[in-house]
Design a protein around this motif. Structure first.
Motif, PDB file in Angstrom:
ATOM      1  N   ALA A 125       0.834  -1.204   0.000  1.00  0.00           N
ATOM      2  CA  ALA A 125       0.000   0.000   0.000  1.00  0.00           C
ATOM      3  C   ALA A 125       0.868   1.254   0.000  1.00  0.00           C
ATOM      4  O   ALA A 125       0.569   2.238  -0.697  1.00  0.00           O
ATOM      5  CB  ALA A 125      -0.928  -0.003   1.207  1.00  0.00           C
ATOM      6  N   LEU A 126       1.957   1.244   0.774  1.00  0.00           N
ATOM      7  CA  LEU A 126       2.855   2.391   0.818  1.00  0.00           C
ATOM      8  C   LEU A 126       3.528   2.598  -0.530  1.00  0.00           C
ATOM      9  O   LEU A 126       3.649   3.733  -1.009  1.00  0.00           O
ATOM     10  CB  LEU A 126       3.907   2.195   1.904  1.00  0.00           C
ATOM     11  N   MET A 127       3.950   1.513  -1.166  1.00  0.00           N
ATOM     12  CA  MET A 127       4.596   1.634  -2.468  1.00  0.00           C
ATOM     13  C   MET A 127       3.652   2.249  -3.488  1.00  0.00           C
ATOM     14  O   MET A 127       4.028   3.141  -4.254  1.00  0.00           O
ATOM     15  CB  MET A 127       5.066   0.267  -2.959  1.00  0.00           C
ATOM     16  N   HIS A 128       2.400   1.784  -3.501  1.00  0.00           N
ATOM     17  CA  HIS A 128       1.423   2.336  -4.443  1.00  0.00           C
ATOM     18  C   HIS A 128       1.135   3.806  -4.132  1.00  0.00           C
ATOM     19  O   HIS A 128       0.930   4.609  -5.047  1.00  0.00           O
ATOM     20  CB  HIS A 128       0.145   1.510  -4.416  1.00  0.00           C
ATOM     21  N   ALA A 129       1.113   4.159  -2.843  1.00  0.00           N
ATOM     22  CA  ALA A 129       0.872   5.554  -2.464  1.00  0.00           C
ATOM     23  C   ALA A 129       2.006   6.454  -2.937  1.00  0.00           C
ATOM     24  O   ALA A 129       1.775   7.572  -3.425  1.00  0.00           O
ATOM     25  CB  ALA A 129       0.710   5.662  -0.945  1.00  0.00           C
ATOM     26  N   MET A 130       3.251   5.984  -2.813  1.00  0.00           N
ATOM     27  CA  MET A 130       4.391   6.773  -3.272  1.00  0.00           C
ATOM     28  C   MET A 130       4.366   6.935  -4.789  1.00  0.00           C
ATOM     29  O   MET A 130       4.632   8.023  -5.314  1.00  0.00           O
ATOM     30  CB  MET A 130       5.698   6.112  -2.833  1.00  0.00           C
ATOM     31  N   TYR A 131       4.047   5.859  -5.494  1.00  0.00           N
ATOM     32  CA  TYR A 131       3.971   5.927  -6.960  1.00  0.00           C
ATOM     33  C   TYR A 131       2.883   6.907  -7.394  1.00  0.00           C
ATOM     34  O   TYR A 131       3.105   7.768  -8.247  1.00  0.00           O
ATOM     35  CB  TYR A 131       3.704   4.537  -7.527  1.00  0.00           C
ATOM     36  N   ASP A 132       1.699   6.792  -6.782  1.00  0.00           N
ATOM     37  CA  ASP A 132       0.592   7.678  -7.150  1.00  0.00           C
ATOM     38  C   ASP A 132       0.941   9.130  -6.873  1.00  0.00           C
ATOM     39  O   ASP A 132       0.684  10.011  -7.702  1.00  0.00           O
ATOM     40  CB  ASP A 132      -0.674   7.295  -6.388  1.00  0.00           C
ATOM     41  N   ALA A 133       1.540   9.401  -5.710  1.00  0.00           N
ATOM     42  CA  ALA A 133       1.893  10.780  -5.365  1.00  0.00           C
ATOM     43  C   ALA A 133       2.911  11.347  -6.347  1.00  0.00           C
ATOM     44  O   ALA A 133       2.817  12.510  -6.757  1.00  0.00           O
ATOM     45  CB  ALA A 133       2.440  10.832  -3.940  1.00  0.00           C
ATOM     46  N   ALA A 134       3.890  10.543  -6.736  1.00  0.00           N
ATOM     47  CA  ALA A 134       4.912  11.018  -7.671  1.00  0.00           C
ATOM     48  C   ALA A 134       4.321  11.329  -9.035  1.00  0.00           C
ATOM     49  O   ALA A 134       4.666  12.342  -9.651  1.00  0.00           O
ATOM     50  CB  ALA A 134       6.023   9.977  -7.801  1.00  0.00           C
ATOM     51  N   ILE A 135       3.414  10.475  -9.526  1.00  0.00           N
ATOM     52  CA  ILE A 135       2.802  10.707 -10.838  1.00  0.00           C
ATOM     53  C   ILE A 135       1.793  11.842 -10.767  1.00  0.00           C
ATOM     54  O   ILE A 135       1.766  12.739 -11.626  1.00  0.00           O
ATOM     55  CB  ILE A 135       2.128   9.420 -11.356  1.00  0.00           C
ATOM     56  N   ARG A 136       0.958  11.836  -9.737  1.00  0.00           N
ATOM     57  CA  ARG A 136      -0.106  12.836  -9.599  1.00  0.00           C
ATOM     58  C   ARG A 136       0.466  14.239  -9.437  1.00  0.00           C
ATOM     59  O   ARG A 136      -0.069  15.207  -9.982  1.00  0.00           O
ATOM     60  CB  ARG A 136      -0.973  12.472  -8.390  1.00  0.00           C
ATOM     61  N   ARG A 137       1.558  14.373  -8.677  1.00  0.00           N
ATOM     62  CA  ARG A 137       2.085  15.707  -8.370  1.00  0.00           C
ATOM     63  C   ARG A 137       3.492  15.895  -8.946  1.00  0.00           C
ATOM     64  O   ARG A 137       4.325  16.601  -8.369  1.00  0.00           O
ATOM     65  CB  ARG A 137       2.087  15.908  -6.846  1.00  0.00           C
ATOM     66  N   TRP A 138       3.729  15.267 -10.070  1.00  0.00           N
ATOM     67  CA  TRP A 138       5.051  15.284 -10.720  1.00  0.00           C
ATOM     68  C   TRP A 138       5.603  16.706 -10.814  1.00  0.00           C
ATOM     69  O   TRP A 138       6.729  16.992 -10.393  1.00  0.00           O
ATOM     70  CB  TRP A 138       4.930  14.661 -12.099  1.00  0.00           C
ATOM     71  N   THR A 139       4.821  17.620 -11.382  1.00  0.00           N
ATOM     72  CA  THR A 139       5.327  18.978 -11.600  1.00  0.00           C
ATOM     73  C   THR A 139       5.486  19.736 -10.289  1.00  0.00           C
ATOM     74  O   THR A 139       6.381  20.586 -10.168  1.00  0.00           O
ATOM     75  CB  THR A 139       4.407  19.759 -12.555  1.00  0.00           C
ATOM     76  N   THR A 140       4.645  19.460  -9.301  1.00  0.00           N
ATOM     77  CA  THR A 140       4.796  20.078  -7.977  1.00  0.00           C
ATOM     78  C   THR A 140       6.135  19.675  -7.376  1.00  0.00           C
ATOM     79  O   THR A 140       6.902  20.516  -6.890  1.00  0.00           O
ATOM     80  CB  THR A 140       3.672  19.619  -7.034  1.00  0.00           C
TER      81      THR A 140
END
Length: 449
Positions: free
Chosen positions: A30-45
């Motif tokens: 779950a943590l790995m998926h959360a990190m992946y999602d955060a990186a893709i979702r907020r890439w430019t941030t």
């Protein structure tokens, strides 16, 4: 991190993948998926903050280094309960293994400075504000709060600042500002920051939906603001078990289901779903038009195979190869209704389709509009006299919506019977029962013979 690194060379034209979590515990996965999602979702941030910290534009760095910075910054800035040293050490160690000590040292230095961009209180805890207001010293979080920054870190220009802060392309935010005004553009961009709830459509349920009894009581239900829809909480396994047992209920956002709901007064005998995807609207068509024969297809091979498996043995739904659909419709005397849930930019569902926020642009919009117009033209040839096309997108861009429909009216002499559009609503800080995607639909009625 390797999954994020694989995206770097393709950015901004990203295609979603599911990171491999084999061998991980449920919590670690779950943590790995959360990190992946955060990186893709907020890439430019994240790359903006890393660039500020580095004193240079980090977008020119090698893919593994950028990936290490993205994932490390995501943990430092967007995820709670991860100690700074753990977030930094993990990224540094991964980069060291892939690119060596020099690259790892750079990542270590930049991530430490990213940590110092956060405003902290006397106990060293991050400072949060109740909501994001678009200030220079804050970024929005998925729960509706804002993370306070240690100074005016974000871009000066409002539209660029809103885009960077939310992880949406500035091209989109500037378009929305021009079309809807600055405040509405801010709301739309913010909508894409939050995690989307699981919503089920029970408008065609044959018996009451009783979630507490489903899967041993592991699921709970909250009535959505849209009638007949419910927000589901509980483990994914329980939801799958419930949906397998209840074929009259399926996962679908109210804005998606509204297209077919808007034409449920029709009584078609033959319905064609020409862009059926995973088959959600196909199921809805079969349920709403209980007396109709439904033909479904999709040009994507994987989706087509999914359709075949999902509707195998269905008494009224036939899955037809894309190149055989015209003949199949003619063999039944033509279609009374053709649903076109066309491929689009997905700008109404950026909270769900996180990769779409990065690749949106003028060229993409032009290319999609050409495809959409061609699909409408193809569908017109499948209709029997007096038939209709239900055109639908999950876009909020006029070029893909009203412009396509009015082109069809002009070219084919059909009548625009009605149209509806929805801007995304709900989002970070709002109750899940208020979440709605953005969408568009229109009914085009053709003359009788």
């Amino acid at each position: 991190m390797s999954a994020v690194a694989s995206h770097v060379l393709d950015f901004p034209d990203l295609s979603p993948i599911v990171p491999m979590d084999r061998g991980l515990t449920g919590r670690d996965a779950a943590l790995m998926h959360a990190m992946y999602d955060a990186a893709i979702r907020r890439w430019t941030t994240l790359e903006w903050l890393a660039s500020v910290a580095a004193g240079r534009d980090v977008r020119g760095l090698e893919p593994p280094v950028r990936a290490g910075l993205l994932v490390g910054a995501a943990q430092l800035v967007l995820l709670d309960r991860i100690p700074d040293h753990a977030a930094i050490d993990e990224s540094v160690e991964w980069v060291k293994q892939v690119k060596g000590k020099g690259a790892a040292g750079l990542v270590n230095a930049v991530l430490r400075k990213v940590g110092r961009l956060r405003q902290v209180d006397g106990q060293g805890e991050r400072v949060h504000r109740s909501a994001w207001t678009g200030r220079l010293d804050e970024i929005p979080l998925a729960d509706g709060r804002a993370l306070a920054l240690a100074g005016s870190v974000m871009p000066e220009e409002w539209a660029v600042r809103a885009a960077v802060a939310t992880g949406i392309s500035s091209w989109l935010v500037k378009r929305w500002e021009k079309q809807h005004g600055a405040e509405q553009a801010r709301r739309i961009a913010l909508h894409g920051v939050g995690m989307t709830p699981v919503i089920v459509n029970a408008t065609c349920a044959e018996k009451p939906v009783d979630f507490p009894l489903a899967a041993g009581g592991s699921l709970t239900l909250h009535r959505h603001a849209a009638a007949g829809h419910f927000v589901v909480e509980g483990p994914r396994e329980g939801l799958i078990q419930f949906l397998d047992a209840r074929r009259d209920v399926w996962v679908q956002d109210p804005s998606s289901s509204a297209a077919i709901e808007s034409v449920k007064s029709l009584t078609p005998g033959v319905v064609v779903d020409l862009c059926a995807g995973q088959g959600t609207k196909t199921r809805q068509l079969a349920a709403v038009f209980a007396g109709a024969k439904v033909l479904a297809t999709d040009v994507d091979e994987r989706r087509f195979q999914t359709l075949r498996e999902q509707f195998a043995g269905h008494p009224r739904v036939s899955v037809v190869a894309p190149d055989l659909m015209e003949n199949a419709a003619r063999g039944l005397g033509g279609a009374d209704l053709v649903l076109l849930d066309v491929p689009c930019s997905n700008t109404g569902v950026l909270a769900r389709r996180v990769e779409a926020r990065h690749r949106a642009g003028e060229e993409q919009l032009r290319r999609l509009a050409e495809i959409q117009a061609g699909i409408v033209d193809r569908a017109a040839g499948m209709l029997r006299p007096g038939g209709a096309i239900l055109y639908a997108t999950c876009s909020i861009e006029n070029e893909e919506n009203g412009a396509i429909v009015r082109r069809a009216v002009s070219k084919h002499g059909c009548i625009l019977s009605h149209e509806r559009s929805a801007i995304p609503s709900g989002g970070p800080g709002a109750p899940a029962v208020e979440h709605r995607d953005g969408s568009y639909s229109a009914l085009l009625t053709f003359a009788g013979g």
